[in-house]
Design a protein around this motif. Sequence first.
Motif, PDB file in Angstrom:
ATOM      1  N   TRP A 133       7.367  12.400  -1.294  1.00 19.99           N
ATOM      2  CA  TRP A 133       6.310  11.381  -1.360  1.00 19.99           C
ATOM      3  C   TRP A 133       6.855  10.113  -1.994  1.00 19.99           C
ATOM      4  CZ3 TRP A 133       3.130  15.651  -4.139  1.00 19.99           C
ATOM      5  CH2 TRP A 133       2.727  16.610  -3.194  1.00 19.99           C
ATOM      6  N   THR A 134       7.700  10.276  -2.999  1.00 22.15           N
ATOM      7  CA  THR A 134       8.318   9.120  -3.648  1.00 22.15           C
ATOM      8  C   THR A 134       9.267   8.414  -2.690  1.00 22.15           C
ATOM      9  OG1 THR A 134       8.159  10.228  -5.796  1.00 22.15           O
ATOM     10  CG2 THR A 134       9.666   8.358  -5.632  1.00 22.15           C
ATOM     11  N   CYS A 181       0.837  -1.209   0.000  1.00 20.53           N
ATOM     12  CA  CYS A 181       0.000   0.000   0.000  1.00 20.53           C
ATOM     13  C   CYS A 181       0.866   1.250   0.000  1.00 20.53           C
ATOM     14  CB  CYS A 181      -0.915   0.006   1.231  1.00 20.53           C
ATOM     15  SG  CYS A 181      -2.263  -1.189   1.167  1.00 20.53           S
ATOM     16  N   GLY A 182       1.924   1.238   0.803  1.00 20.03           N
ATOM     17  CA  GLY A 182       2.828   2.385   0.836  1.00 20.03           C
ATOM     18  C   GLY A 182       3.583   2.553  -0.461  1.00 20.03           C
ATOM     19  N   ALA A 183       3.923   1.444  -1.110  1.00 19.57           N
ATOM     20  CA  ALA A 183       4.633   1.516  -2.384  1.00 19.57           C
ATOM     21  C   ALA A 183       3.772   2.158  -3.462  1.00 19.57           C
ATOM     22  CB  ALA A 183       5.054   0.109  -2.813  1.00 19.57           C
ATOM     23  N   VAL A 184       2.463   1.961  -3.371  1.00 20.74           N
ATOM     24  CA  VAL A 184       1.531   2.504  -4.359  1.00 20.74           C
ATOM     25  C   VAL A 184       1.178   3.962  -4.080  1.00 20.74           C
ATOM     26  CG1 VAL A 184      -0.844   2.309  -5.222  1.00 20.74           C
ATOM     27  CG2 VAL A 184       0.562   0.265  -4.951  1.00 20.74           C
ATOM     28  N   ALA A 185       1.102   4.318  -2.795  1.00 17.24           N
ATOM     29  CA  ALA A 185       0.548   5.615  -2.387  1.00 17.24           C
ATOM     30  C   ALA A 185       1.235   6.810  -3.042  1.00 17.24           C
ATOM     31  CB  ALA A 185       0.605   5.745  -0.866  1.00 17.24           C
ATOM     32  N   GLY A 186       2.545   6.898  -2.934  1.00 17.23           N
ATOM     33  CA  GLY A 186       3.268   8.051  -3.468  1.00 17.23           C
ATOM     34  C   GLY A 186       3.122   8.229  -4.966  1.00 17.23           C
ATOM     35  N   PRO A 187       3.438   7.197  -5.753  1.00 14.69           N
ATOM     36  CA  PRO A 187       3.274   7.319  -7.211  1.00 14.69           C
ATOM     37  C   PRO A 187       1.845   7.620  -7.625  1.00 14.69           C
ATOM     38  CG  PRO A 187       4.675   5.452  -6.685  1.00 14.69           C
ATOM     39  CD  PRO A 187       4.126   5.947  -5.378  1.00 14.69           C
ATOM     40  N   ALA A 222       7.389   6.064  -0.584  1.00 17.62           N
ATOM     41  CA  ALA A 222       7.013   4.869  -1.343  1.00 17.62           C
ATOM     42  C   ALA A 222       8.199   3.922  -1.500  1.00 17.62           C
ATOM     43  CB  ALA A 222       6.473   5.279  -2.707  1.00 17.62           C
ATOM     44  N   VAL A 223       9.363   4.482  -1.807  1.00 20.98           N
ATOM     45  CA  VAL A 223      10.563   3.657  -1.978  1.00 20.98           C
ATOM     46  C   VAL A 223      10.957   3.006  -0.659  1.00 20.98           C
ATOM     47  CG1 VAL A 223      13.016   3.711  -2.599  1.00 20.98           C
ATOM     48  CG2 VAL A 223      11.363   5.018  -3.933  1.00 20.98           C
ATOM     49  N   LEU A 224      10.737   3.711   0.444  1.00 23.91           N
ATOM     50  CA  LEU A 224      11.010   3.139   1.765  1.00 23.91           C
ATOM     51  C   LEU A 224      10.156   1.885   1.977  1.00 23.91           C
ATOM     52  CD1 LEU A 224      12.512   3.774   4.539  1.00 23.91           C
ATOM     53  CD2 LEU A 224      10.298   4.663   5.294  1.00 23.91           C
ATOM     54  N   SER A 225       8.875   1.966   1.624  1.00 22.12           N
ATOM     55  CA  SER A 225       8.002   0.801   1.751  1.00 22.12           C
ATOM     56  C   SER A 225       8.478  -0.338   0.864  1.00 22.12           C
ATOM     57  CB  SER A 225       6.558   1.183   1.389  1.00 22.12           C
ATOM     58  OG  SER A 225       5.970   1.990   2.387  1.00 22.12           O
TER      59      SER A 225
END
Length: 228
Positions: free
Chosen positions: A210-211, A29-35, A214-217
Amino acid sequence: MTTDTITTDTMNAATVRRPAIPTRVLLGCGAVAGPLFVLLIAAQAATRDGFDAARHPLSMLALGEHGWIQTANFLVSGVLVLASAAGLRRVLAPGTTGRTWGVRLIAVYGASLVWAGVFPTDPMDGFPAGTPAGAGEVSWHGMLHNLAPVGMGLALSAACLVFARRFAREGRRSWTIYSVAAAAAYLVLGLAAFPAEEFRLMLAGGAAIWTWAAVLSIKFLIEHGDRA
């Protein structure tokens, strides 16, 4: 053993067996959120009549006939980030750097996105169509909305530094530099946007941080996504 006891035991066993949301899903979910957040903003900024990304803050995309798209973007992205905070809490060992404040700050970021969706900003400077030029009046929900970017920006910037400290202790130089650079890009570009009267700088800084979240996730998804 009575029938009631058997029924209760069966219900309790079913409750215990009920699977929780997998960690990989929460981190995904976190990987998707930013992009998702950035792409929807870019698409709207390029297609909404009368919207000028140079002089209109991105929050104004939630106004007008198609404003529901940005409102949904705020709400959905916020919920996805909150889910990622839960995932990070699972994979970070108790007592390690980032386990407490890093997770909390990511959660504040997610909550701020939801807050921005619940309390819309005010029309100004000709947008939506028919709005007079100039700053316009500030409503109660506009004042509440203005808390969102402040909370989101401060929380994410602090989260970058918290995780930079973690990565530095682990000897991960590239991740340390990336985390510090993301926070610096957000703060420098955000502060430069106002005197330059160029809100695209703020959007660029936002996209950077924000990216990063996402990359952290994605990082922790790859390393620990198999945990229940």
